[in-house]
Design a protein around this motif. Sequence first.
Motif, mmCIF file in Angstrom:
data_model
loop_
_atom_site.group_PDB
_atom_site.id
_atom_site.type_symbol
_atom_site.label_atom_id
_atom_site.label_comp_id
_atom_site.label_asym_id
_atom_site.label_seq_id
_atom_site.Cartn_x
_atom_site.Cartn_y
_atom_site.Cartn_z
ATOM 1 N N GLY A 271 -12.077 -122.165 28.618
ATOM 2 C CA GLY A 271 -12.931 -122.009 29.789
ATOM 3 C C GLY A 271 -12.660 -123.085 30.830
ATOM 4 O O GLY A 271 -12.341 -124.234 30.503
ATOM 5 N N SER B 109 -18.780 -121.938 30.838
ATOM 6 C CA SER B 109 -17.599 -121.111 30.593
ATOM 7 C C SER B 109 -17.064 -121.198 29.170
ATOM 8 O O SER B 109 -16.106 -120.499 28.846
ATOM 9 C CB SER B 109 -16.477 -121.517 31.561
ATOM 10 N N SER B 110 -17.653 -122.028 28.318
ATOM 11 C CA SER B 110 -17.049 -122.244 26.995
ATOM 12 C C SER B 110 -18.007 -122.041 25.825
ATOM 13 O O SER B 110 -17.664 -122.381 24.688
ATOM 14 C CB SER B 110 -16.449 -123.656 26.911
ATOM 15 N N ARG C 158 -16.975 -117.717 32.740
ATOM 16 C CA ARG C 158 -15.727 -117.272 32.118
ATOM 17 C C ARG C 158 -15.373 -115.859 32.578
ATOM 18 O O ARG C 158 -16.049 -114.895 32.216
ATOM 19 C CB ARG C 158 -15.875 -117.304 30.591
#
Length: 369
Positions: free
Chosen positions: A29, A44-45, A337
Amino acid sequence: MNSPDTSAGSTSTPRLRASLTTFPPYVPGKAPKRIDGLASFKLSSNENYLEPLPAVTDAMVAHAKNPALYPDDAALALRTELAERLGVSIEELVVTTGASELLVALTQITSDATTEAIYPWPSFEMYPQTTGLAGSKRIEVPVRNDGRHDLDAMAAAITDRTSLIILCSPNNPTGPALRDDEVRRFLAQVPDHVLVALDEAYWEFATAEGVVNGVDLVADHPNVVLVRTFSKAHALAGLRVGYALAHTAVVQGLLKAVIPFGVTDISQAAALESLRHSDEVDVRAKEIAAVRDDFAHALRDQGWDVPEAQGNFVWLPLGQLSAAFEDACVEQAVAVRNLGDGVRISIGEQEGLDRVLAVAAAFYSEHFD
């Protein structure tokens, strides 16, 4: 015999496996863009935005003494505690550097160029990487419109070359969790020699009724392997600790494929201490789940078609608009993401989620109203 060309101008390259061209690399991400006047948020991760419990960090400090010594390769203390809590034999457990290493090892012990691997898609991005690297033919079965596994289609895809099936519950990135009854119906259609890996990286966040429990499945099905991790709910992603529960024959195979001494002493100590505080970990996971539910509800109120969310993330099926939505979030110092056909938003600090909601409202008004 001709000598290899070693001249300075040579353009030759090492010969790599042809299978490397058949699948993409894993892409982590993105980090958030730094914008003056705005706090940055990385959503994003699927990281746990809460820090580990204080007792866990204390245990890490206490074990950070002599890195010259190898860790316990058997992870005996951690496996013993896991076995007691899960009600299983210690010989049925293997501890590795995160669940990711288990996915690689499971592929290595089941797959080669003569086999086929079945998994849902979209799902965890390492599935095509690990199976593709083994040279196995990849059968990506599209999830249903509601983001759920199409178990009927997955069962229909089984052939005499199938060696590995991967299930993901809750499914990353779409969000729904598998139910016990549907998985058992599916397993009844799977030949006994085919290994079925159940990836439960996000199981602690699931709150729906009837969600499958991999521990029970392994007890009833010798060909099922449960894969879990300390990365998500336990907030230890940076320490890389995962574990598999499987029947002993499968465990013995996995032990031949995993990296010796891979899980450090500090990582084992942290995971063990966090395991001993599982009640607190569960409370925090359910608090994150409540924030997730509020966030998903707010998106649905805007008009978005959000699938059932049972992990620590929410999925927006945006299709070709995914990149534009990601860019709009980037301009607000938030990283989400973009996975090509949708955007996954990890649950994080409320300010970051509120900023995504503002982007989503404007984006929906521009593109769908």
